[in-house]
Motif scaffolding. Structure first.
Motif, PDB file in Angstrom:
ATOM      1  N   TYR A 156      58.899  58.263  25.827  1.00 13.72           N
ATOM      2  CA  TYR A 156      59.532  58.664  24.577  1.00 13.72           C
ATOM      3  C   TYR A 156      60.653  59.644  24.875  1.00 13.72           C
ATOM      4  N   PHE A 157      61.835  59.381  24.281  1.00 13.45           N
ATOM      5  CA  PHE A 157      62.997  60.219  24.559  1.00 13.45           C
ATOM      6  C   PHE A 157      63.888  60.255  23.324  1.00 13.45           C
ATOM      7  N   GLY A 158      65.012  60.928  23.433  1.00 17.58           N
ATOM      8  CA  GLY A 158      65.935  61.038  22.313  1.00 17.58           C
ATOM      9  C   GLY A 158      65.548  62.197  21.399  1.00 17.58           C
ATOM     10  N   LYS A 159      66.376  62.443  20.398  1.00 18.24           N
ATOM     11  CA  LYS A 159      66.121  63.523  19.452  1.00 18.24           C
ATOM     12  C   LYS A 159      64.820  63.259  18.708  1.00 18.24           C
ATOM     13  N   GLY A 160      63.895  64.205  18.815  1.00 14.94           N
ATOM     14  CA  GLY A 160      62.600  64.020  18.196  1.00 14.94           C
ATOM     15  C   GLY A 160      61.753  62.961  18.878  1.00 14.94           C
ATOM     16  N   ARG A 161      62.229  62.480  20.035  1.00 15.13           N
ATOM     17  CA  ARG A 161      61.550  61.439  20.798  1.00 15.13           C
ATOM     18  C   ARG A 161      61.205  60.237  19.912  1.00 15.13           C
ATOM     19  N   HIS A 162      62.163  59.816  19.119  1.00 16.32           N
ATOM     20  CA  HIS A 162      61.928  58.660  18.256  1.00 16.32           C
ATOM     21  C   HIS A 162      62.264  57.339  18.934  1.00 16.32           C
ATOM     22  N   LEU A 163      62.804  57.389  20.154  1.00 15.81           N
ATOM     23  CA  LEU A 163      63.060  56.184  20.954  1.00 15.81           C
ATOM     24  C   LEU A 163      62.049  56.120  22.102  1.00 15.81           C
ATOM     25  N   ALA A 164      61.682  54.904  22.505  1.00 12.22           N
ATOM     26  CA  ALA A 164      60.757  54.765  23.626  1.00 12.22           C
ATOM     27  C   ALA A 164      61.066  53.502  24.413  1.00 12.22           C
ATOM     28  N   LEU A 165      61.096  53.637  25.738  1.00 15.91           N
ATOM     29  CA  LEU A 165      61.115  52.487  26.632  1.00 15.91           C
ATOM     30  C   LEU A 165      59.669  52.099  26.885  1.00 15.91           C
ATOM     31  N   VAL A 166      59.352  50.834  26.686  1.00 16.07           N
ATOM     32  CA  VAL A 166      57.956  50.398  26.715  1.00 16.07           C
ATOM     33  C   VAL A 166      57.775  49.252  27.700  1.00 16.07           C
ATOM     34  N   SER A 167      56.687  49.325  28.464  1.00 13.65           N
ATOM     35  CA  SER A 167      56.256  48.234  29.336  1.00 13.65           C
ATOM     36  C   SER A 167      54.781  47.985  29.055  1.00 13.65           C
ATOM     37  N   GLN A 168      54.444  46.734  28.701  1.00 14.29           N
ATOM     38  CA  GLN A 168      53.057  46.383  28.399  1.00 14.29           C
ATOM     39  C   GLN A 168      52.677  45.110  29.144  1.00 14.29           C
ATOM     40  N   PHE A 169      51.402  45.043  29.530  1.00 11.96           N
ATOM     41  CA  PHE A 169      50.902  43.880  30.280  1.00 11.96           C
ATOM     42  C   PHE A 169      49.598  43.381  29.648  1.00 11.96           C
ATOM     43  N   PRO A 170      49.691  42.798  28.427  1.00 11.24           N
ATOM     44  CA  PRO A 170      48.490  42.303  27.759  1.00 11.24           C
ATOM     45  C   PRO A 170      48.108  40.899  28.225  1.00 11.24           C
ATOM     46  N   VAL A 171      47.299  40.822  29.272  1.00  6.74           N
ATOM     47  CA  VAL A 171      46.862  39.528  29.793  1.00  6.74           C
ATOM     48  C   VAL A 171      46.158  38.762  28.677  1.00  6.74           C
TER      49      VAL A 171
END
Length: 201
Positions: A156-171
């Motif tokens: 989570y980053f940006g002002k107020g951490r309202h942006l997020a880079l996400v990586s998910q691995f739902p097999v």
């Protein structure tokens, strides 16, 4: 081989839970969020094709897959929900291009978050997939049910951490109903790595 990898993944998840600081505030966006990105998928099945030969398995090419989602992280808790929708295009049985579209309803459990914005979470749920008929009229059009579970990491980053880079691995497992791809339904193991961006509101 797959069971061994699942055991290793579960052991890793358990270790993260044990070592995560008890004071970690893991609540994701803590409100509504939207997102999207790319999925790198690998689809495999032990099933054999209809009318071809007992040794010729159903083969899935490497899909080009894009997704969008909306979700909600419940304020002040570690829980959230999300609904991803995806579109794939790939070569089936090395002969014809097909499309696959689907969506799922997933629960999200934020295991731990750190002050630098990193978040470790688990995601899993149920959904549907629709496989289109290709150029060859060989009855490949199918509807499948899915069940998925796996880990995810977000930053989570940006002002107020309202942006997020996400990586998910739902097999996930996909069960295509009927005898269209193979005899007596077709069970497919899908290994999807989601890479995307989410925006909280």
């Amino acid at each position: 081989m797959v069971l061994r990898q699942i055991r290793i993944a579960l052991a890793f998840i358990g270790l993260i839970v044990l070592v995560s600081p008890p004071t970690a505030q893991a609540c994701g966006h803590d409100a509504f969020y939207l997102g999207g990105g790319y999925i790198q998928q690998f689809l495999v099945t032990p099933e054999h094709r209809l009318g071809v030969g007992s040794n010729d398995r159903v083969r899935f090419g490497i899909p080009f897959t894009f997704y969008g989602l909306w979700g909600y992280d419940f304020c002040g808790s570690r829980w959230g929900i999300q609904m991803p929708f995806e579109y794939s295009r790939f070569k089936l049985n090395r002969t014809e291009w097909v499309n696959m579209m689907g969506g799922s309803f997933e629960g999200v459990f934020h295991v731990a978050a750190w002050e630098d914005g990193f978040d470790f979470h688990l995601v899993g749920g149920l959904g549907l997939q629709y496989l289109t008929e290709g150029d060859i009229q060989d009855r490949t059009e199918s509807v499948g049910m899915t069940a998925s579970f796996g880990p995810g990491i977000a930053w989570y980053f940006g002002k107020g951490r309202h942006l997020a880079l996400v990586s998910q691995f739902p097999v996930r497992a996909i069960v295509f109903i009927g005898d269209r791809l193979s005899a007596n339904q077709t069970t497919v193991i899908d290994l999807p790595l989601r890479l995307g961006l989410t925006v909280g509101f």
